[in-house]
Design a protein around this motif. Structure first.
Motif, PDB file in Angstrom:
ATOM      1  N   HIS A  91       0.813  -1.161   0.060  1.00 44.44           N
ATOM      2  CA  HIS A  91       0.019   0.039   0.075  1.00 44.44           C
ATOM      3  C   HIS A  91       1.064   1.083  -0.079  1.00 44.44           C
ATOM      4  O   HIS A  91       1.750   1.357   0.821  1.00 44.44           O
ATOM      5  N   THR A  92       0.850   2.061  -1.027  1.00 39.63           N
ATOM      6  CA  THR A  92       1.384   3.181  -1.080  1.00 39.63           C
ATOM      7  C   THR A  92       0.866   4.595  -0.692  1.00 39.63           C
ATOM      8  O   THR A  92       1.304   5.811  -1.097  1.00 39.63           O
ATOM      9  N   GLY A  93      -0.461   4.591  -0.295  1.00 36.45           N
ATOM     10  CA  GLY A  93      -0.984   6.008   0.182  1.00 36.45           C
ATOM     11  C   GLY A  93      -2.462   6.292  -0.415  1.00 36.45           C
ATOM     12  O   GLY A  93      -2.961   7.090   0.126  1.00 36.45           O
ATOM     13  N   ARG A  94      -2.739   5.535  -1.368  1.00 38.22           N
ATOM     14  CA  ARG A  94      -4.071   6.034  -2.061  1.00 38.22           C
ATOM     15  C   ARG A  94      -4.713   4.911  -2.469  1.00 38.22           C
ATOM     16  O   ARG A  94      -4.385   4.182  -3.326  1.00 38.22           O
ATOM     17  N   LEU A  95      -6.114   4.577  -1.854  1.00 40.95           N
ATOM     18  CA  LEU A  95      -6.860   3.635  -2.400  1.00 40.95           C
ATOM     19  C   LEU A  95      -8.272   4.294  -2.647  1.00 40.95           C
ATOM     20  O   LEU A  95      -9.277   3.378  -3.093  1.00 40.95           O
ATOM     21  N   SER A  96      -8.493   5.454  -2.954  1.00 45.60           N
ATOM     22  CA  SER A  96      -9.579   5.945  -3.469  1.00 45.60           C
ATOM     23  C   SER A  96     -10.781   5.856  -2.852  1.00 45.60           C
ATOM     24  O   SER A  96     -11.787   5.697  -3.314  1.00 45.60           O
ATOM     25  N   GLY A  97     -10.523   5.603  -1.432  1.00 49.12           N
ATOM     26  CA  GLY A  97     -11.941   5.339  -0.439  1.00 49.12           C
ATOM     27  C   GLY A  97     -12.467   3.942  -0.634  1.00 49.12           C
ATOM     28  O   GLY A  97     -13.319   3.863  -0.171  1.00 49.12           O
ATOM     29  N   GLU A  98     -11.573   3.183  -1.302  1.00 50.87           N
ATOM     30  CA  GLU A  98     -12.093   1.657  -1.526  1.00 50.87           C
ATOM     31  C   GLU A  98     -11.571   1.131  -0.223  1.00 50.87           C
ATOM     32  O   GLU A  98     -10.537   1.353   0.388  1.00 50.87           O
ATOM     33  N   ASN A  99     -12.289  -0.022   0.088  1.00 53.45           N
ATOM     34  CA  ASN A  99     -11.997  -0.927   1.308  1.00 53.45           C
ATOM     35  C   ASN A  99     -11.037  -1.833   1.213  1.00 53.45           C
ATOM     36  O   ASN A  99      -9.758  -2.043   1.765  1.00 53.45           O
ATOM     37  N   GLU A 100     -11.060  -2.970   0.317  1.00 53.07           N
ATOM     38  CA  GLU A 100     -10.012  -3.957   0.322  1.00 53.07           C
ATOM     39  C   GLU A 100     -10.122  -4.715  -1.220  1.00 53.07           C
ATOM     40  O   GLU A 100     -11.091  -4.644  -1.857  1.00 53.07           O
ATOM     41  N   TYR A 101      -8.960  -4.751  -1.493  1.00 52.34           N
ATOM     42  CA  TYR A 101      -8.693  -5.307  -2.976  1.00 52.34           C
ATOM     43  C   TYR A 101      -8.092  -6.738  -2.809  1.00 52.34           C
ATOM     44  O   TYR A 101      -7.163  -7.242  -2.115  1.00 52.34           O
ATOM     45  N   VAL A 102      -8.646  -7.718  -3.521  1.00 48.73           N
ATOM     46  CA  VAL A 102      -7.910  -9.236  -3.579  1.00 48.73           C
ATOM     47  C   VAL A 102      -7.549  -9.523  -4.866  1.00 48.73           C
ATOM     48  O   VAL A 102      -8.118  -9.143  -5.951  1.00 48.73           O
ATOM     49  N   CYS A 103      -6.764 -10.484  -4.738  1.00 42.74           N
ATOM     50  CA  CYS A 103      -6.002 -11.152  -6.181  1.00 42.74           C
ATOM     51  C   CYS A 103      -7.428 -11.967  -6.762  1.00 42.74           C
ATOM     52  O   CYS A 103      -8.041 -12.672  -5.978  1.00 42.74           O
ATOM     53  N   VAL A 104      -7.404 -11.892  -7.928  1.00 43.07           N
ATOM     54  CA  VAL A 104      -8.568 -12.613  -8.660  1.00 43.07           C
ATOM     55  C   VAL A 104      -8.127 -13.914  -8.973  1.00 43.07           C
ATOM     56  O   VAL A 104      -6.953 -14.076  -9.769  1.00 43.07           O
ATOM     57  N   VAL A 105      -8.460 -14.819  -8.259  1.00 44.43           N
ATOM     58  CA  VAL A 105      -8.111 -16.369  -8.462  1.00 44.43           C
ATOM     59  C   VAL A 105      -8.416 -16.826  -9.806  1.00 44.43           C
ATOM     60  O   VAL A 105      -9.703 -16.689 -10.360  1.00 44.43           O
ATOM     61  N   GLY A 106      -7.703 -17.527 -10.351  1.00 45.06           N
ATOM     62  CA  GLY A 106      -7.759 -18.106 -11.516  1.00 45.06           C
ATOM     63  C   GLY A 106      -7.602 -17.550 -12.862  1.00 45.06           C
ATOM     64  O   GLY A 106      -7.122 -17.935 -13.825  1.00 45.06           O
ATOM     65  N   GLU A 107      -7.516 -16.174 -13.005  1.00 46.15           N
ATOM     66  CA  GLU A 107      -7.366 -15.345 -13.832  1.00 46.15           C
ATOM     67  C   GLU A 107      -6.581 -14.279 -13.499  1.00 46.15           C
ATOM     68  O   GLU A 107      -6.442 -13.194 -14.302  1.00 46.15           O
ATOM     69  N   SER A 108      -5.737 -14.456 -12.646  1.00 52.50           N
ATOM     70  CA  SER A 108      -4.990 -13.038 -11.938  1.00 52.50           C
ATOM     71  C   SER A 108      -3.700 -12.967 -12.908  1.00 52.50           C
ATOM     72  O   SER A 108      -3.619 -11.653 -13.143  1.00 52.50           O
ATOM     73  N   PHE A 109      -2.888 -13.706 -13.085  1.00 48.54           N
ATOM     74  CA  PHE A 109      -1.676 -13.579 -13.737  1.00 48.54           C
ATOM     75  C   PHE A 109      -0.977 -14.556 -14.565  1.00 48.54           C
ATOM     76  O   PHE A 109      -1.327 -15.934 -14.096  1.00 48.54           O
ATOM     77  N   THR A 110      -0.203 -14.291 -15.483  1.00 45.79           N
ATOM     78  CA  THR A 110       0.727 -15.718 -16.124  1.00 45.79           C
ATOM     79  C   THR A 110       2.215 -15.086 -15.664  1.00 45.79           C
ATOM     80  O   THR A 110       2.448 -13.959 -15.952  1.00 45.79           O
ATOM     81  N   TRP A 111       2.982 -15.946 -15.249  1.00 43.32           N
ATOM     82  CA  TRP A 111       4.425 -15.730 -15.092  1.00 43.32           C
ATOM     83  C   TRP A 111       5.147 -16.729 -15.966  1.00 43.32           C
ATOM     84  O   TRP A 111       4.858 -17.552 -16.522  1.00 43.32           O
ATOM     85  N   TYR A 112       6.352 -16.072 -16.572  1.00 49.71           N
ATOM     86  CA  TYR A 112       7.435 -16.855 -17.213  1.00 49.71           C
ATOM     87  C   TYR A 112       8.743 -16.569 -16.449  1.00 49.71           C
ATOM     88  O   TYR A 112       8.963 -15.712 -15.729  1.00 49.71           O
ATOM     89  N   ALA A 113       9.426 -17.695 -16.685  1.00 56.12           N
ATOM     90  CA  ALA A 113      11.018 -17.785 -16.249  1.00 56.12           C
ATOM     91  C   ALA A 113      11.753 -17.825 -17.320  1.00 56.12           C
ATOM     92  O   ALA A 113      11.642 -18.791 -18.237  1.00 56.12           O
ATOM     93  N   TYR A 114      12.781 -17.040 -17.419  1.00 54.37           N
ATOM     94  CA  TYR A 114      13.831 -16.881 -18.275  1.00 54.37           C
ATOM     95  C   TYR A 114      15.069 -17.551 -17.977  1.00 54.37           C
ATOM     96  O   TYR A 114      15.579 -16.994 -17.044  1.00 54.37           O
ATOM     97  N   GLU A 115      15.609 -18.271 -18.620  1.00 54.31           N
ATOM     98  CA  GLU A 115      17.130 -18.812 -18.332  1.00 54.31           C
ATOM     99  C   GLU A 115      18.407 -17.998 -18.643  1.00 54.31           C
ATOM    100  O   GLU A 115      18.264 -17.242 -19.534  1.00 54.31           O
TER     101      GLU A 115
END
Length: 115
Positions: A91-115
């Motif tokens: 958290h860096t100081g501004r959440l625009s008055g919203e209460n809580e943000y959660v990770c969207v399970v199942g479609e949140s992100f894709t990761w890659y690892a490079y050698e």
């Protein structure tokens, strides 16, 4: 269960999520694409387009639905090895008055690892 505990709110400070895997090499670079947080009670989303392990500053989230220029948090990859990496959101100081943000399970992100 780990994803349910990975959230940011006005008081949460820094939260981390360990992503585990089993690679036969130690990556030089980890890239996470389209990491997404959702407001728990409303349909507002914040997307971090690309997070790379070589960026020590982190990435500021941007609303892709809503009227705000930025979201009061940053993400970064704190550490990584051939068995896991740690994704951190702060958290860096501004959440625009919203209460809580959660990770969207199942479609949140894709990761890659490079050698």
């Amino acid at each position: 269960n780990d994803y349910e505990n990975f959230y940011i709110n006005l008081e949460s400070g820094i939260k981390t999520l360990e992503v585990r895997f089993n690679l036969d090499f130690i990556p030089r670079l980890i890239v996470v694409e389209n990491f997404t947080l959702k407001n728990k009670t409303r349909s507002k989303y914040v997307r971090y387009p690309k997070i790379a392990s070589d960026n020590i500053v982190g990435v500021v989230g941007r609303y892709f639905e809503g009227n705000y220029e930025y979201f009061g948090s940053s993400t970064l990859i704190k550490s990584y090895s051939n068995t896991s990496f740690v994704l951190s959101v702060a958290h860096t100081g501004r959440l625009s008055g919203e209460n809580e943000y959660v990770c969207v399970v199942g479609e949140s992100f894709t990761w890659y690892a490079y050698e």
